[in-house]
Design an enzyme around this catalytic site. Structure first.
Site, PDB file in Angstrom:
ATOM      1  N   ARG A 143     106.852  86.539  28.449  1.00 38.56           N
ATOM      2  CA  ARG A 143     106.021  86.291  27.163  1.00 38.56           C
ATOM      3  C   ARG A 143     104.582  85.822  27.782  1.00 38.56           C
ATOM      4  O   ARG A 143     104.643  84.994  28.571  1.00 38.56           O
ATOM      5  CB  ARG A 143     106.396  85.618  26.178  1.00 38.56           C
ATOM      6  CG  ARG A 143     107.762  86.331  25.267  1.00 38.56           C
ATOM      7  CD  ARG A 143     107.000  87.473  24.654  1.00 38.56           C
ATOM      8  NE  ARG A 143     107.892  88.153  23.768  1.00 38.56           N
ATOM      9  CZ  ARG A 143     108.752  89.267  24.180  1.00 38.56           C
ATOM     10  NH1 ARG A 143     108.400  89.813  25.356  1.00 38.56           N
ATOM     11  NH2 ARG A 143     109.454  89.791  23.321  1.00 38.56           N
TER      12      ARG A 143
ATOM     13  N   ASP B  33     103.535  91.021  33.756  1.00 36.83           N
ATOM     14  CA  ASP B  33     103.865  92.266  33.161  1.00 36.83           C
ATOM     15  C   ASP B  33     103.505  92.088  31.681  1.00 36.83           C
ATOM     16  O   ASP B  33     103.301  92.914  30.609  1.00 36.83           O
ATOM     17  CB  ASP B  33     105.309  92.643  33.336  1.00 36.83           C
ATOM     18  CG  ASP B  33     105.485  94.060  32.591  1.00 36.83           C
ATOM     19  OD1 ASP B  33     104.804  95.105  32.958  1.00 36.83           O
ATOM     20  OD2 ASP B  33     106.385  94.172  31.891  1.00 36.83           O
TER      21      ASP B  33
ATOM     22  N   GLU C  34      97.674  90.181  25.095  1.00 38.54           N
ATOM     23  CA  GLU C  34      97.614  91.737  25.297  1.00 38.54           C
ATOM     24  C   GLU C  34      97.783  92.503  23.977  1.00 38.54           C
ATOM     25  O   GLU C  34      97.491  93.777  24.213  1.00 38.54           O
ATOM     26  CB  GLU C  34      99.148  91.987  26.001  1.00 38.54           C
ATOM     27  CG  GLU C  34     100.393  91.623  25.129  1.00 38.54           C
ATOM     28  CD  GLU C  34     101.455  91.728  25.734  1.00 38.54           C
ATOM     29  OE1 GLU C  34     102.532  92.688  25.421  1.00 38.54           O
ATOM     30  OE2 GLU C  34     101.923  91.233  26.847  1.00 38.54           O
TER      31      GLU C  34
ATOM     32  N   HIS D 138     103.125  95.519  30.367  1.00 38.81           N
ATOM     33  CA  HIS D 138     104.274  95.520  29.551  1.00 38.81           C
ATOM     34  C   HIS D 138     105.300  96.530  29.756  1.00 38.81           C
ATOM     35  O   HIS D 138     105.738  97.154  28.617  1.00 38.81           O
ATOM     36  CB  HIS D 138     103.932  95.091  28.120  1.00 38.81           C
ATOM     37  CG  HIS D 138     104.932  94.053  27.605  1.00 38.81           C
ATOM     38  ND1 HIS D 138     104.657  93.217  26.767  1.00 38.81           N
ATOM     39  CD2 HIS D 138     106.372  93.906  27.585  1.00 38.81           C
ATOM     40  CE1 HIS D 138     105.974  92.707  26.296  1.00 38.81           C
ATOM     41  NE2 HIS D 138     107.134  93.124  26.817  1.00 38.81           N
TER      42      HIS D 138
END
Length: 336
Positions: A237, A261, A266, A298
């Site tokens: 996260r 990632d 985001e 992600h």
């Protein structure tokens, strides 16, 4: 039963439709797909639906949940493991059913963490572009042998365990930290305090949920305690990492590499094509200027097997709500 699926991409529709058709009992659910993320402005799209299906960047705060409830929505299906975007207290007061997908192909995320480490360490992303241009020079591509290095796994749940097994198999010494130690991890590595893990690890990989206790787990203080030149990897996260602190650590050369990632802000970037626009997130743009930083959008979960499992479990959760049977993936309200 109608279910409004928010933040739906073509692959979400494909795998949910396939899982819906494979349901062993009862009629398939009627899924309505919306590309838009769920927030107060898009909530009316769920009119006449009894359930909503959401993803990591959909907003389910108290006003949104109240609006959904007023329209007749009674179930919230999370097609992800995390639930930090849901006001669980408000959901409990409204009597909403909230269920998640707690574990789905943990190897998918673990393998992506390895891919990030290997890419940054061996500079394969830079080598790929060089060779396409006819440049076969090796200068600037020097890496380190991972065999014999120490890898720290923060969070030893299913994904953390899968990651630990991979690095153990590569000949690394594996350290782990988790407030709820896993007995399975004892056969792979050594559980230590977080400070010790940070100080000893050549690679630190984050695999813990985002909670008030873990928000900005990686900040100025923890970065100062990391082994100089170490690599930080986050496939969990974005809020686990203080982005501005990481930028400072990269500028001071204290942090050797960063692979993420997920990103704290985001929701305004990921799962969208922003290639023709100006990205006005200054922190993100600053990160992208570092040659020792690697960012993916992600995609750690993004394998056929994981999407099949996510879709099947999501609809199983909904089926258990519909029949009133016990749902092991229920997310209870605080104190519930």
């Amino acid at each position: 039963m109608k279910i409004a699926v928010f933040s739906a991409r073509p692959y979400d529709q494909q795998f949910l439709d396939e899982a819906n058709q494979r349901r062993g009992a009862g009629q398939p659910f009627e899924c309505l797909y919306f590309d838009a993320a769920l927030d107060l402005h898009t909530a009316p799209l769920a009119q006449d639906c009894e359930a909503v299906c959401v993803f990591v960047n959909d907003r389910l705060d108290a006003p949104v949940l109240q609006a959904l409830h007023a329209m007749g929505v009674r179930a919230v299906l999370l097609r992800c493991a995390g639930f930090n975007n849901v006001d669980l207290a408000a959901a409990g007061q409204l009597g909403l059913f909230v269920a998640r997908v707690p574990a789905y192909s943990p190897e998918a995320v673990a393998e992506h963490a390895l891919a990030l480490v290997m890419t940054l360490n061996r500079r394969t992303h830079r080598a790929y572009n060089r060779v396409r241009e006819g440049n076969f020079m090796l200068d600037g591509l020097l890496g380190r042998t991972l065999h014999g290095k120490t890898v720290g796994i923060v969070g030893t749940g299913q994904i953390g365990l899968a990651t630990a097994r991979i690095f153990k198999g590569m000949g690394c010494t594996v350290l782990g930290h988790d407030p709820y130690p896993s007995a399975a991890f004892a056969a792979i590595g050594t559980s230590v305090a977080l400070d010790e893990l940070l100080a000893r690890s050549d690679v630190v990989s984050l695999h813990c949920p985002l909670t008030p206790d873990t928000h900005h787990l990686i900040d100025d203080a923890s970065l100062a305690g990391m082994k100089p030149g170490a690599m930080l990897v986050n496939t969990s996260r974005g809020g686990l990492v203080d982005t501005h602190a990481v930028i400072r650590a990269l500028k001071s050369r204290r942090l050797g590499h960063l692979a993420i990632d997920v990103y704290e802000q985001e929701s305004g970037l990921f799962f969208q094509d922003r290639s023709g626009e100006i990205i006005d997130d200054d922190a993100f743009q600053r990160l992208m200027t570092f040659p020792n930083v690697l960012v993916t959008g992600h995609q750690g979960f993004f394998t056929v097997e994981a999407l099949q499992e996510i879709s099947a479990i999501t609809l199983r959760n909904l089926g258990q709500y519909a029949t009133g049977t016990r749902c092991p993936n229920l997310v209870p309200p605080p104190g519930g």
